[in-house]
Design a protein around this motif. Structure first.
Motif, short mmCIF file in Angstrom:
data_model
loop_
_atom_site.label_atom_id
_atom_site.label_comp_id
_atom_site.label_asym_id
_atom_site.label_seq_id
_atom_site.Cartn_x
_atom_site.Cartn_y
_atom_site.Cartn_z
N ARG A 130 0.82 -1.21 0.00
CA ARG A 130 0.00 0.00 0.00
C ARG A 130 0.86 1.27 0.00
NH1 ARG A 130 -4.77 -1.74 3.17
NH2 ARG A 130 -5.70 -3.30 1.80
N VAL A 132 2.54 2.51 2.57
CA VAL A 132 2.37 3.27 3.83
C VAL A 132 3.06 2.51 4.95
CG1 VAL A 132 0.17 4.30 3.10
CG2 VAL A 132 0.18 2.11 4.37
N ALA A 136 -0.35 3.19 9.50
CA ALA A 136 -1.34 3.80 8.61
C ALA A 136 -2.41 2.80 8.17
CB ALA A 136 -0.66 4.41 7.39
N LEU A 137 -2.10 1.51 8.23
CA LEU A 137 -3.12 0.50 7.90
C LEU A 137 -4.32 0.65 8.82
CD1 LEU A 137 -0.95 -2.72 7.38
CD2 LEU A 137 -1.84 -1.16 5.62
N TRP A 138 -4.08 1.08 10.04
CA TRP A 138 -5.15 1.23 11.02
C TRP A 138 -5.50 2.70 11.27
CZ3 TRP A 138 -1.81 -2.57 14.17
CH2 TRP A 138 -2.05 -3.87 13.72
N GLY A 139 -4.90 3.59 10.50
CA GLY A 139 -5.25 5.01 10.65
C GLY A 139 -4.88 5.59 12.00
N LEU A 140 -3.74 5.13 12.56
CA LEU A 140 -3.33 5.63 13.88
C LEU A 140 -2.33 6.77 13.74
CD1 LEU A 140 -2.86 2.15 15.59
CD2 LEU A 140 -4.86 3.67 15.68
N ASP A 141 -2.22 7.56 14.79
CA ASP A 141 -1.23 8.63 14.85
C ASP A 141 -0.02 8.10 15.63
OD1 ASP A 141 0.31 10.84 15.31
OD2 ASP A 141 -1.34 12.12 15.94
N PRO A 142 1.14 7.97 14.96
CA PRO A 142 2.30 7.40 15.66
C PRO A 142 2.72 8.20 16.89
CG PRO A 142 2.92 8.30 13.51
CD PRO A 142 1.43 8.31 13.57
N GLN A 143 2.33 9.48 16.93
CA GLN A 143 2.68 10.29 18.10
C GLN A 143 1.91 9.83 19.34
OE1 GLN A 143 5.12 12.32 17.78
NE2 GLN A 143 5.20 12.80 15.59
N ASP A 144 0.83 9.05 19.14
CA ASP A 144 0.05 8.57 20.28
C ASP A 144 0.64 7.31 20.91
OD1 ASP A 144 -1.73 10.62 19.88
OD2 ASP A 144 -3.14 9.41 18.71
N LEU A 147 4.97 5.46 25.68
CA LEU A 147 6.38 5.21 26.01
C LEU A 147 6.50 3.81 26.61
CD1 LEU A 147 7.84 8.38 27.74
CD2 LEU A 147 8.72 7.22 25.72
N THR A 148 7.46 3.06 26.13
CA THR A 148 7.68 1.75 26.73
C THR A 148 8.93 1.82 27.60
OG1 THR A 148 7.81 -0.61 26.28
CG2 THR A 148 9.04 0.84 24.81
N TYR A 170 16.87 6.32 27.65
CA TYR A 170 15.52 5.78 27.84
C TYR A 170 14.89 6.35 29.11
CZ TYR A 170 17.39 2.67 24.35
OH TYR A 170 17.96 2.19 23.21
N PRO A 171 13.73 7.00 28.96
CA PRO A 171 13.20 7.76 30.11
C PRO A 171 12.51 6.92 31.18
CG PRO A 171 11.81 8.05 28.19
CD PRO A 171 12.97 7.22 27.73
#
Lengths: 281, 281
Positions: A130, A132, A136-144, A147-148, A170-171
């Motif tokens: 595609r 992308v 983007a397959l799920w229409g998500l915002d990567p900024q959301d 934090l792991t 790593y925070p």
């Protein structure tokens, strides 16, 4: 009678075959670790990881999975699972990836890390096709994306301090405990950082009152939550502990599937969801 | 600190703004029905339907929803919901459709049909942008879609027979009952077709023993299952009925959301899932 003929719709054009050049591969790679990795479960200097590829229509999707011995899986058993599925999988149309993934999940009662490796490879293929990224397959915002944590294995105080310093970027840290030197480990961490800490006992504490004491001490050390303090089967004991501590108790080894959740509801505050446990995205 | 900066990844390039030409519209259209449509709930010669469009980046996604009076919704109340959301919705990036749909669902405790209309419009937009049909967004095989039913409203025997003849193209019929002429309706249907039948009482039967008698008679008439035989709140009575009949009992008005399911588990064999009840795909 199909739904399309019922509705008077023209038959769908036959999908052009994509499977002509299709291959599915599995391989095991030994990753050399920078530090010896010690948890309650094991101590090792390397990690065997399963890698899979799914090639079709000129694109190659790649995935990986790390089978967990605790659940009876290894990279080798995962590779055997992938190799068993490979001939039929290579003949499937990856554009119908939902159907393909459903089929993979039904092919065994276990092999979750291998299923995850295939699921990741399929999603990688679809996203490439595609044009992308996968989110983007799920229409998500990567900024959301949350934090792991970066994990610090059990070790002597001196090595712990070195590992924490190396993890400067790593925070949030996850500290492994559950052997005999819990206080030493945590004090070593705190001697070099004020970062938020999360602690994982990996089922290490067998006595419920000892668990209560340690968790209340960890709270004073600024720990956000404690993961799997007692063995997975000790649900009643964990419930006893939960009533006597303030920080959340998170299930890991105790919770593999959604069906495990109802019986854990009173004993835990949350669940650690891992792709290798869940069988994919 | 974001996850990307944490991992040392370059910041994502800013998405080019898509919202410049964005519009969100709602309209209500009165559809004239071929036959007067009668169920236990109402009788009408037309149907008001909510239509929505979402336009962005030169593409227009279209959706529709039919609010159900039983749940306090109408096409007009749905249009008011869409119009209230329109200004903020028009500023959102539809490529992040998962985030957009999550946001829509949180904007009210009701308005499910209007949410469904927006959800469908968003999916239509995304599928157009990707150049694929909506089923391809999820990698499904359209040949796997289940056969649905064609519904026959309550009427006099003569009209019922005419409606069934007109429905010749549809292999499975759903027959509405629950008023005073149930036997007349079913016998009229059976006088002109041997097709599989499913029956919907729309909460019409108030007496549990009457429901048992009718369902056992319907079974002899070749009915596959009975939908919502008794009022939604009569869970205990429906459980009583279920123990005395053989064909499955399906919940419709009794089940709007997944959270309704546990208390219905002993009274029903399944659930009728509708996009207008669920708020979307």
């Amino acid at each position: 009678m199909t739904r399309r003929s019922l509705l008077g719709l023209p038959a769908l054009p036959a999908l052009p075959s994509l499977a002509a050049d299709a291959t599915v591969t599995a391989s095991v790679q030994k990753l050399q670790l920078k530090h010896t990795w010690t948890t309650v479960m094991s101590s090792s200097t390397h990690r065997d990881v399963l890698y899979t590829t799914i090639r079709q229509d000129g694109l190659t999707g790649k995935g990986e999975g790390a089978g967990i011995v605790r659940y009876g899986e290894s990279a080798e058993s995962g590779a055997a699972f992938v190799n068993r599925l490979a001939p039929e999988l290579a003949r499937m149309d990856l554009r119908q990836f939902g159907k393909v993934i459903d089929w993979v999940l039904k092919q065994s009662e276990a092999d979750w890390a291998a299923k995850a490796a295939l699921d990741i490879a399929v999603h990688d293929w679809v996203a490439q096709r595609r044009g992308v990224p996968v989110h983007a397959l799920w229409g998500l915002d990567p900024q959301d994306a949350p934090l792991t944590t970066f994990s610090i294995g059990i070790d002597k105080a001196e090595v712990i301090r070195q590992k924490v310093r190396e993890a400067e970027a790593y925070p949030v840290l996850k500290i492994k405990v559950g052997l005999t030197n819990d206080e030493e480990v945590i004090e070593a961490v705190r001697s070099v950082t004020k970062k938020p800490l999360r602690v994982d006992a990996n089922e290490g504490w067998k006595d419920k009152d000892e668990a209560v004491r340690k968790i209340n001490w960890l709270e004073k050390m600024g720990v956000e939550f404690i993961e799997q303090p007692m063995p997975a089967h000790m649900v009643e004991e964990t419930r006893y502990v939960r009533q006597r501590v303030h920080i959340p108790i998170i299930a890991d080894e105790a919770c593999l599937r959604p069906a495990d959740i109802p019986k854990l509801a009173q004993a835990y505050d949350g669940v650690n969801i891992k792709i290798d446990k869940a069988g994919g995205l």
